[in-house]
Design a protein around this motif. Sequence first.
Motif, short mmCIF file in Angstrom:
data_model
loop_
_atom_site.label_atom_id
_atom_site.label_comp_id
_atom_site.label_asym_id
_atom_site.label_seq_id
_atom_site.Cartn_x
_atom_site.Cartn_y
_atom_site.Cartn_z
N LEU A 1 -96.79 -17.98 -42.60
CA LEU A 1 -96.23 -18.34 -43.90
C LEU A 1 -94.79 -17.86 -44.01
N ALA A 2 -94.54 -16.63 -43.62
CA ALA A 2 -93.17 -16.09 -43.68
C ALA A 2 -92.22 -16.89 -42.79
N ILE A 3 -92.67 -17.23 -41.59
CA ILE A 3 -91.84 -18.01 -40.68
C ILE A 3 -91.55 -19.39 -41.27
N GLU A 4 -92.57 -20.01 -41.86
CA GLU A 4 -92.37 -21.33 -42.47
C GLU A 4 -91.38 -21.27 -43.62
N LEU A 5 -91.45 -20.23 -44.43
CA LEU A 5 -90.50 -20.08 -45.54
C LEU A 5 -89.07 -19.88 -45.01
N VAL A 6 -88.93 -19.06 -43.98
CA VAL A 6 -87.61 -18.81 -43.41
C VAL A 6 -87.06 -20.08 -42.77
N MET A 7 -87.88 -20.77 -41.97
CA MET A 7 -87.42 -21.99 -41.30
C MET A 7 -87.07 -23.07 -42.33
N GLY A 8 -87.87 -23.21 -43.37
CA GLY A 8 -87.56 -24.17 -44.42
C GLY A 8 -86.24 -23.84 -45.11
N ALA A 9 -86.03 -22.57 -45.39
CA ALA A 9 -84.79 -22.14 -46.04
C ALA A 9 -83.58 -22.36 -45.13
N LEU A 10 -83.73 -22.08 -43.83
CA LEU A 10 -82.63 -22.31 -42.90
C LEU A 10 -82.29 -23.79 -42.80
N CYS A 11 -83.30 -24.63 -42.75
CA CYS A 11 -83.06 -26.08 -42.72
C CYS A 11 -82.37 -26.53 -44.00
N LEU A 12 -82.78 -25.98 -45.13
CA LEU A 12 -82.15 -26.31 -46.41
C LEU A 12 -80.68 -25.88 -46.39
N LEU A 13 -80.41 -24.69 -45.89
CA LEU A 13 -79.02 -24.23 -45.77
C LEU A 13 -78.22 -25.13 -44.83
N GLY A 14 -78.88 -25.63 -43.81
CA GLY A 14 -78.23 -26.51 -42.86
C GLY A 14 -77.80 -27.84 -43.46
N LEU A 15 -78.37 -28.19 -44.59
CA LEU A 15 -77.97 -29.42 -45.28
C LEU A 15 -76.60 -29.28 -45.93
N ARG A 16 -76.21 -28.05 -46.24
CA ARG A 16 -74.91 -27.84 -46.87
C ARG A 16 -73.81 -28.33 -45.95
N GLY A 17 -72.90 -29.05 -46.48
CA GLY A 17 -71.78 -29.53 -45.68
C GLY A 17 -72.06 -30.78 -44.89
N GLN A 18 -73.30 -31.24 -44.90
CA GLN A 18 -73.63 -32.48 -44.19
C GLN A 18 -73.25 -33.67 -45.07
N LYS A 19 -72.63 -34.66 -44.47
CA LYS A 19 -72.28 -35.87 -45.20
C LYS A 19 -73.53 -36.66 -45.50
N ARG A 20 -73.53 -37.32 -46.63
CA ARG A 20 -74.66 -38.18 -47.01
C ARG A 20 -74.39 -39.57 -46.47
N THR A 21 -74.91 -39.83 -45.30
CA THR A 21 -74.73 -41.13 -44.67
C THR A 21 -76.06 -41.64 -44.17
N LEU A 22 -76.10 -42.91 -43.89
CA LEU A 22 -77.30 -43.49 -43.28
C LEU A 22 -77.39 -43.02 -41.85
#
Length: 134
Positions: A108-129
Amino acid sequence: MSLFQKLTLGVAGLTALGIGLAITFAPYNFYASYGISLGTNPALLSELRAPGANLAALGAVIFAGAFRPGLARFSATLGTLMFFAFAFGRLVGIMLDGWPSESILIALAIELVMGALCLLGLRGQKRTLISATA
């Protein structure tokens, strides 16, 4: 795409791919590591192997985003959704069924951390197809 985003997608993808393959091809060993004995019921094994294969496929797509910039945003979104969905399911289980083993809580802790890291990884990404040429 930043180094942080590449590393996040690489680790998240390999984690999901590895766990998915383990569940698909070695469910007895995988679940034994959680202290769970499966038995030999083919229906139960099928119900474990199918989502294991799904997890492996999702992991492969997430991992691909580390190397294909056109897939990065999609992969990060997919990783966020997938890891947080697993965590949500475990939290529902805790509320309805009680506390699981320590190894499940670590997952559970790993899943929460990995989900949060992926969410942080969305920052700065362009919204494109998704680009087929990426």
